[in-house]
Design a protein around this motif. Structure first.
Motif, PDB file in Angstrom:
ATOM      1  N   GLU A 106     -52.462  37.949  -4.384  1.00 19.62           N
ATOM      2  CA  GLU A 106     -51.132  38.487  -4.092  1.00 19.62           C
ATOM      3  C   GLU A 106     -50.145  37.716  -4.950  1.00 19.62           C
ATOM      4  N   SER A 107     -49.229  38.427  -5.568  1.00 18.88           N
ATOM      5  CA  SER A 107     -48.264  37.789  -6.447  1.00 18.88           C
ATOM      6  C   SER A 107     -47.451  36.734  -5.706  1.00 18.88           C
ATOM      7  N   SER A 108     -47.133  35.641  -6.397  1.00 22.77           N
ATOM      8  CA  SER A 108     -46.256  34.617  -5.837  1.00 22.77           C
ATOM      9  C   SER A 108     -44.803  35.089  -5.794  1.00 22.77           C
ATOM     10  N   LEU A 109     -44.520  36.196  -6.466  1.00 25.02           N
ATOM     11  CA  LEU A 109     -43.156  36.728  -6.522  1.00 25.02           C
ATOM     12  C   LEU A 109     -42.986  37.832  -5.489  1.00 25.02           C
ATOM     13  N   SER A 140     -40.478  38.782 -12.504  1.00 22.55           N
ATOM     14  CA  SER A 140     -40.101  39.884 -11.620  1.00 22.55           C
ATOM     15  C   SER A 140     -38.735  40.445 -11.980  1.00 22.55           C
ATOM     16  N   ILE A 141     -38.406  41.543 -11.315  1.00 21.74           N
ATOM     17  CA  ILE A 141     -37.099  42.168 -11.500  1.00 21.74           C
ATOM     18  C   ILE A 141     -35.997  41.335 -10.849  1.00 21.74           C
ATOM     19  N   GLU A 142     -36.388  40.298 -10.120  1.00 15.29           N
ATOM     20  CA  GLU A 142     -35.429  39.545  -9.328  1.00 15.29           C
ATOM     21  C   GLU A 142     -35.296  38.112  -9.834  1.00 15.29           C
ATOM     22  N   GLY A 143     -35.175  37.957 -11.164  1.00 13.11           N
ATOM     23  CA  GLY A 143     -34.829  36.676 -11.757  1.00 13.11           C
ATOM     24  C   GLY A 143     -35.719  35.519 -11.393  1.00 13.11           C
ATOM     25  N   ARG A 144     -37.027  35.739 -11.376  1.00 11.67           N
ATOM     26  CA  ARG A 144     -37.966  34.658 -11.083  1.00 11.67           C
ATOM     27  C   ARG A 144     -39.175  34.749 -12.011  1.00 11.67           C
ATOM     28  N   VAL A 145     -39.782  33.572 -12.235  1.00 13.51           N
ATOM     29  CA  VAL A 145     -41.031  33.465 -12.987  1.00 13.51           C
ATOM     30  C   VAL A 145     -41.989  32.613 -12.171  1.00 13.51           C
ATOM     31  N   ALA A 146     -43.265  32.999 -12.141  1.00 17.48           N
ATOM     32  CA  ALA A 146     -44.307  32.218 -11.470  1.00 17.48           C
ATOM     33  C   ALA A 146     -45.364  31.820 -12.488  1.00 17.48           C
ATOM     34  N   ARG A 190     -51.149  23.641  -7.695  1.00 16.11           N
ATOM     35  CA  ARG A 190     -50.257  23.409  -8.843  1.00 16.11           C
ATOM     36  C   ARG A 190     -49.388  24.610  -9.171  1.00 16.11           C
ATOM     37  N   LYS A 191     -49.679  25.772  -8.588  1.00 17.51           N
ATOM     38  CA  LYS A 191     -48.894  26.954  -8.940  1.00 17.51           C
ATOM     39  C   LYS A 191     -47.471  26.809  -8.406  1.00 17.51           C
ATOM     40  N   TYR A 192     -46.552  27.420  -9.106  1.00 15.70           N
ATOM     41  CA  TYR A 192     -45.143  27.304  -8.701  1.00 15.70           C
ATOM     42  C   TYR A 192     -44.360  28.515  -9.210  1.00 15.70           C
ATOM     43  N   ALA A 193     -43.183  28.703  -8.653  1.00 14.20           N
ATOM     44  CA  ALA A 193     -42.269  29.760  -9.086  1.00 14.20           C
ATOM     45  C   ALA A 193     -40.864  29.176  -9.155  1.00 14.20           C
ATOM     46  N   TRP A 216     -39.716  27.398 -22.024  1.00 13.13           N
ATOM     47  CA  TRP A 216     -40.123  26.609 -20.870  1.00 13.13           C
ATOM     48  C   TRP A 216     -41.396  25.836 -21.174  1.00 13.13           C
ATOM     49  N   ASP A 217     -41.557  24.703 -20.521  1.00 14.90           N
ATOM     50  CA  ASP A 217     -42.794  23.933 -20.573  1.00 14.90           C
ATOM     51  C   ASP A 217     -43.517  24.155 -19.245  1.00 14.90           C
ATOM     52  N   ALA A 218     -44.605  24.929 -19.293  1.00 20.59           N
ATOM     53  CA  ALA A 218     -45.288  25.311 -18.050  1.00 20.59           C
ATOM     54  C   ALA A 218     -45.911  24.110 -17.349  1.00 20.59           C
TER      55      ALA A 218
END
Length: 366
Positions: A200-203, A223-229, A242-245, A296-298
């Protein structure tokens, strides 16, 4: 000191919104652009015209309907397109010949080529993937049903990431897809290949873009709502922890209430495009409806750079194979609510030559 980075605008851009950009795998100057004006454009970004304009339009490839995606194939002379005519096409960029590899039952949203496995995968709004072997068109595609409508796909060296409606994300093993395709012709009797992982998407909102890490470690979604995961393929608890958004591509605007006091609110924009740097693998670029591009630096979870604001929404991004150039497709965003939408005259492609350490992750700089 390294020379300063430069940026130029390509001459003869598409006449309507840009849907995708792609650099040739074996050239830092051959660039493809697909557009809603029903054409695919091939540029030499470093060959300037006699009039002094930047870049040269080598040729266009007309389609019957808006083109929603384009990618290169095994080399700089082969391309594949996906579009509103439901078709997946192979384009010979030298001769201009177009051949249909398959036809879906609805518009084809995305197409991606895996050089490691010599596979072409298309994703359609008919909720299927088609897996093709471009070297053997007579084989026909392997159809894989999906539980939702796909909106974005990306290939790493070993995995295919498919982001769908309802926050569904399926990850496929490309070796397994290749093995299933080669077991033709009795594929209709087989169980279609199953995902390697289902997530399931983190977004919380609709996925707009997906990009896979060249290192094969994971992927990023927006996403369409100004976020990156940012997520990792490894399913271990340690890796998943370690995953993050994070929030991005937002602008603060002051608002005054009835009492005369002022507060700021975030205006949120869709993050339309993501691209990982091919050399500095943890660096990626994002482009949004706020008309900006950020690096960005992931790994370090930090923003490295925000470029100057463009005149319109950033619709597409692509790094050249050597990592020296970043192509940026700019056009009015559909989110503006214009009823009579047209990108004509406002659609532009910029190419930025990156400085020596511009995309270098912070922890690796001198």
């Amino acid at each position: 000191m390294a020379p300063p980075a430069t940026q130029f605008e390509l001459a003869q851009p598409p006449n309507d919104a840009i849907s995708a950009l792609a650099f040739s795998p074996d050239s830092p100057s051959r660039l493809l652009a697909s557009s809603w004006d029903k054409n695919v454009y091939l540029y030499d970004t470093l060959r300037n015209s006699e009039e002094g304009a930047h870049g040269t339009l080598l040729r266009t490839f007309e389609h019957r309907a808006p083109v929603l995606d384009v990618c290169f194939g095994r080399d700089g002379n082969e391309a594949f397109s996906a579009g509103m005519d439901w078709q997946v096409r192979r384009i010979d960029l030298e001769s201009g010949e177009q051949t249909t590899l398959s036809k879906h039952a609805a518009p084809v949203r995305r197409v991606v080529y895996s050089k490691e496995h010599s596979l072409l995968i298309s994703a359609s709004w008919d909720s299927t993937l088609h897996v093709h072997d471009p070297t053997n068109p007579s084989l026909g595609p392997l159809a894989i049903p999906l539980p939702g409508k796909p909106h974005a796909i990306a290939a790493s060296p070993s995995k295919l990431v498919v982001a769908m409606t309802s926050r569904l994300v399926h990850i496929y093993d490309l070796s397994a897809l290749s093995a299933s395709l080669s077991s033709h012709p009795d594929q209709q009797q087989q169980q279609p290949p199953q995902p390697w992982q289902q997530r399931e998407s983190s977004l919380k909102f609709l996925t707009r873009a997906v990009a896979a890490m060249p290192s094969d470690a994971g992927y990023a979604t927006s996403s369409i709502e100004g976020r990156v995961a940012v997520e990792w393929f490894d399913a271990s608890a340690e890796s998943q922890a370690r995953k993050y958004a994070f929030k991005c591509h937002r602008t603060a605007q002051p608002q005054t209430d009835g009492g005369g006091s002022t507060a700021t609110t975030d205006v949120v924009y869709p993050v339309n495009a993501l691209a990982f740097h091919p050399v500095h693998g943890s660096t990626f670029a994002s482009g949004g409806g706020d008309a900006t591009v950020a690096l960005w630096d992931a790994e370090a979870k930090r923003r490295m750079k925000v470029y100057q604001k463009f005149a319109d929404s950033v619709a597409a991004l692509a790094f050249s194979p050597d990592g020296r150039y970043l192509a940026v497709g700019v056009c009015p965003g559909f989110e503006t609510g214009m009823e009579d939408y047209s990108g004509e005259g406002r659609t532009k492609i910029f190419v930025r030559e990156l400085g020596e350490n511009e995309a270098l992750p912070k922890g690796k700089g001198k």
